[in-house]
Design a protein around this motif. Structure first.
Motif, short mmCIF file in Angstrom:
data_model
loop_
_atom_site.label_atom_id
_atom_site.label_comp_id
_atom_site.label_asym_id
_atom_site.label_seq_id
_atom_site.Cartn_x
_atom_site.Cartn_y
_atom_site.Cartn_z
N ASP A 199 1.94 -2.03 6.02
CA ASP A 199 1.82 -0.59 6.29
C ASP A 199 0.83 0.05 5.34
OD1 ASP A 199 4.43 -0.31 8.04
OD2 ASP A 199 5.05 -1.35 6.22
N THR A 228 3.04 2.60 -5.27
CA THR A 228 2.95 1.65 -6.39
C THR A 228 1.71 0.76 -6.25
OG1 THR A 228 5.37 1.61 -6.43
CG2 THR A 228 4.25 -0.08 -7.70
N THR A 254 8.71 2.98 2.19
CA THR A 254 9.41 4.16 1.65
C THR A 254 8.50 5.33 1.32
OG1 THR A 254 11.01 2.62 0.69
CG2 THR A 254 11.09 4.85 -0.12
N SER A 255 7.26 5.04 0.96
CA SER A 255 6.43 6.12 0.41
C SER A 255 6.29 7.37 1.29
CB SER A 255 5.06 5.57 0.01
OG SER A 255 5.22 4.74 -1.13
N ALA A 310 0.84 -1.20 0.00
CA ALA A 310 0.00 0.00 0.00
C ALA A 310 0.87 1.25 0.00
CB ALA A 310 -0.95 0.00 1.19
N GLY A 312 9.48 6.27 -7.52
CA GLY A 312 8.20 5.57 -7.37
C GLY A 312 6.99 6.42 -7.69
N TYR A 313 7.02 7.67 -7.24
CA TYR A 313 5.87 8.55 -7.51
C TYR A 313 5.83 8.95 -8.97
CZ TYR A 313 4.85 8.92 -2.56
OH TYR A 313 4.50 8.62 -1.26
N GLU A 314 6.99 9.36 -9.49
CA GLU A 314 6.96 9.92 -10.85
C GLU A 314 6.71 8.86 -11.93
OE1 GLU A 314 10.60 12.08 -10.43
OE2 GLU A 314 11.79 10.59 -11.50
N GLY A 354 13.13 2.44 -6.78
CA GLY A 354 14.23 3.34 -6.44
C GLY A 354 13.74 4.72 -6.01
N LEU A 409 3.43 -10.72 5.26
CA LEU A 409 3.71 -12.02 4.64
C LEU A 409 5.17 -12.38 4.82
CD1 LEU A 409 1.90 -11.45 1.23
CD2 LEU A 409 1.06 -12.86 3.12
N HIS A 420 8.62 14.81 -5.89
CA HIS A 420 8.40 15.62 -7.09
C HIS A 420 8.70 14.80 -8.34
CE1 HIS A 420 12.91 17.05 -7.15
NE2 HIS A 420 12.79 15.76 -7.08
C1 LIG Z 1 14.58 10.60 0.65
C2 LIG Z 1 13.73 10.10 -0.49
C3 LIG Z 1 13.28 10.99 -1.45
C4 LIG Z 1 12.50 10.54 -2.51
N1 LIG Z 1 12.00 11.45 -3.42
C5 LIG Z 1 11.23 11.02 -4.43
C6 LIG Z 1 10.71 11.94 -5.38
O1 LIG Z 1 10.92 13.15 -5.28
N2 LIG Z 1 9.96 11.45 -6.42
C7 LIG Z 1 9.69 10.14 -6.55
O2 LIG Z 1 9.01 9.76 -7.51
N3 LIG Z 1 10.17 9.23 -5.66
C8 LIG Z 1 10.93 9.65 -4.61
N4 LIG Z 1 11.42 8.75 -3.72
C9 LIG Z 1 11.22 7.33 -3.97
C10 LIG Z 1 9.82 6.88 -3.60
O3 LIG Z 1 9.51 7.31 -2.29
C11 LIG Z 1 9.77 5.35 -3.72
O4 LIG Z 1 10.18 4.95 -5.01
C12 LIG Z 1 8.35 4.84 -3.50
O5 LIG Z 1 7.83 5.34 -2.30
C13 LIG Z 1 8.30 3.32 -3.52
O6 LIG Z 1 6.95 2.98 -3.33
P1 LIG Z 1 6.47 1.47 -3.30
O7 LIG Z 1 5.01 1.51 -3.18
O8 LIG Z 1 7.06 0.73 -4.44
O9 LIG Z 1 7.13 0.87 -1.97
P2 LIG Z 1 6.76 1.22 -0.40
O10 LIG Z 1 6.30 2.61 -0.23
O11 LIG Z 1 7.96 0.80 0.40
O12 LIG Z 1 5.56 0.28 -0.09
C14 LIG Z 1 5.73 -1.11 0.08
C15 LIG Z 1 4.43 -1.70 0.58
O13 LIG Z 1 4.59 -3.12 0.63
C16 LIG Z 1 4.26 -3.59 1.95
N5 LIG Z 1 5.07 -4.77 2.25
C17 LIG Z 1 6.41 -4.93 2.05
N6 LIG Z 1 6.78 -6.17 2.45
C18 LIG Z 1 5.65 -6.78 2.93
C19 LIG Z 1 5.38 -8.05 3.49
N7 LIG Z 1 6.35 -8.96 3.68
N8 LIG Z 1 4.11 -8.34 3.89
C20 LIG Z 1 3.11 -7.43 3.73
N9 LIG Z 1 3.32 -6.19 3.19
C21 LIG Z 1 4.57 -5.89 2.80
C22 LIG Z 1 4.59 -2.42 2.86
O14 LIG Z 1 3.91 -2.54 4.10
C23 LIG Z 1 4.06 -1.26 2.00
O15 LIG Z 1 2.67 -1.15 2.16
C24 LIG Z 1 12.19 9.17 -2.63
C25 LIG Z 1 12.62 8.29 -1.65
C26 LIG Z 1 13.38 8.74 -0.59
C27 LIG Z 1 13.82 7.77 0.46
#
Ligand SMILES: Cc1cc2nc3c(=O)[nH]c(=O)nc-3n(C[C@H](O)[C@H](O)[C@H](O)COP(=O)(O)OP(=O)(O)OC[C@H]3O[C@@H](n4cnc5c(N)ncnc54)[C@H](O)[C@@H]3O)c2cc1C
Length: 372
Positions: free
Chosen positions: A34, A13, A51-52, A10, A335-337, A332, A177, A58
């Motif tokens: 989370d 992505t 990470t989100s 959640a 993720g948002y963009e 990486g 999980l 941006h």
């Molecule tokens: C300092 C910083 C600045 C950034 N700036 C930008 C930016 O300006 N623009 C941009 O586009 N991106 C930016 N990013 C990157 C962006 O935040 C991430 O790429 C994005 O949040 C990844 O999202 P995600 O949904 O793939 O993963 P996550 O947000 O990590 O979500 C993972 C989900 O999977 C769940 N999960 C994981 N393992 C399990 C398990 N075993 N069982 C059950 N649930 C599980 C978690 O609970 C969570 O809900 C930045 C990151 C950082 C750290």
């Protein structure tokens, strides 16, 4: 009978994929450890691997190289830009603000120096303009441009997505999980699915489940300040370091960043790094200090970008036991963009699998005609 899809994750992505799958007619449940919540309530240590919340976030236009590197991601970013524009125009509380993005580079690589207005038009970069030398903040900068872009408040935005998903009938389950294969052993009724089947699982777990040798983390330290900023500014220094601002808006302040430390698992923010980031950005963009003439620091942030050698994994896999998993992890620092482009690819992959392609892969001309 509508397709039944389980989305693991959640973050931005998983939420984007879940909404796109709903729009394509699927019944969707999100299972995650989370979920979005107001930013101040997210625990910096217990939830550091979510990470989100820690993203800026941006959109920076990352220019594809002439050999095509980053071309897929650029297409994802363009798709995301369009959807962000539509959301910002139709939903005042979504957490997105459109603004100018400014890039300053001390030692620009070829993909930047070859970025003429003509090339920018080919890449569909909106509002692109090369900056004149007189517009650079100092004489170390040798190349600069501006463009139209968006910036958002991460947890306002993710909470909006979660609200939209559940309002449309999506169900959520808070679980952790151990292994992705565990989902196929869960009682289906408990997941909100009828007729005893999952048609597909989307793995939007950020980092994956630990079995991918190409995954690593890139630690980022940033500083959240209360100062408002009306543009998103990114400076790339010759020594490889960065200074940037990411206005969050919606009472979220502005992120001043930031570091990119590969495989650094340290969770503690460094005060020296904070001071360096704040000083570096102030020198590049003095307007950040506003009328008060100083920063008001709200928090130091440490996050882990789930990075993948070779780029994000967006592909289907039939796991042992026959279940289909569409992977969407390893986004990486983007993720948002890339989110809506990735979600579109996930819908195509699930559709492709259900039409008989074992890896969910279909030729692009077929993809365009697919409807679930
Ligand atoms: C300092 C910083 C600045 C950034 N700036 C930008 C930016 O300006 N623009 C941009 O586009 N991106 C930016 N990013 C990157 C962006 O935040 C991430 O790429 C994005 O949040 C990844 O999202 P995600 O949904 O793939 O993963 P996550 O947000 O990590 O979500 C993972 C989900 O999977 C769940 N999960 C994981 N393992 C399990 C398990 N075993 N069982 C059950 N649930 C599980 C978690 O609970 C969570 O809900 C930045 C990151 C950082 C750290």
């Amino acid at each position: 009978m509508p397709r039944q899809v389980l989305v693991i994750g959640a973050g931005v992505t998983g939420l984007s994929c879940a909404i796109r799958l709903q729009e394509a007619g699927c019944i969707v449940t999100i299972l995650a450890k989370d979920f979005p919540a107001p930013f101040p309530t997210i625990d910096p240590l217990a939830q550091i691997n979510y990470t989100s919340p820690w993203g800026g976030a941006h959109n920076r236009w990352v220019v594809p190289s002439p050999s095509g590197e980053n071309a897929r991601e650029h297409a994802f970013a363009l798709a995301t830009f369009s959807r962000m524009r539509a959301l910002a125009e139709s939903e005042p509380s979504v957490g997105i603000t459109f603004m100018k993005g400014i890039e300053y580079l001390e030692a620009p690589p070829a993909e930047y120096t070859s970025l003429t207005p003509h090339r920018a038009a080919e890449l569909q970069l909106p509002g692109f303009r090369l900056l004149g030398k007189e517009e650079f903040p100092d004489d170390k900068i040798t190349w600069g441009c501006e463009y139209d872009t968006w910036s958002l408040n991460p947890m306002v935005y993710c909470s909006f997505l979660l609200g939209r998903f559940t309002f449309r009938g999506g169900q959520i389950r808070k679980r952790e999980l151990k292994d992705i294969k565990e989902v196929f052993a869960l009682p289906l009724g408990e997941l909100g699915f009828e007729a005893g089947r999952i048609d597909a699982v989307v793995n939007a777990s950020g980092y994956g489940f630990g079995g991918d040798p190409n995954m690593f983390i890139t630690k980022g330290q940033t500083c959240l300040v209360a100062n408002e900023c009306d543009v998103t500014v990114t400076r790339q220094n010759a020594d490889g370091s960065w200074n940037f601002s990411v206005p969050r808006g919606f009472n979220g302040g502005t992120i001043i960043g930031g570091t990119k430390d590969v495989d650094d698992w340290n969770t503690k923010p460094s005060i020296e790094i904070r001071e360096k980031l704040l000083a570096g950005f102030r020198a590049t963009y003095p307007k950040i200090l506003g009328e008060a003439g100083e920063y008001r620091v709200l928090a130091d942030i440490v996050g882990r970008r789930p990075t993948r050698k070779g780029g994000p994994r967006i592909e289907g896999e039939v796991v042992s036991g026959g279940g289909f998993v569409m992977h969407a992890y390893g986004l990486g620092g983007r993720g948002y963009e890339l989110s809506w482009g990735v979600a579109e690819e996930v819908v195509k992959g699930v559709d492709g699998h259900l039409k008989g392609h074992p890896k969910g892969r279909v030729a692009s001309e077929t993809v365009a005609k697919c409807h679930l």
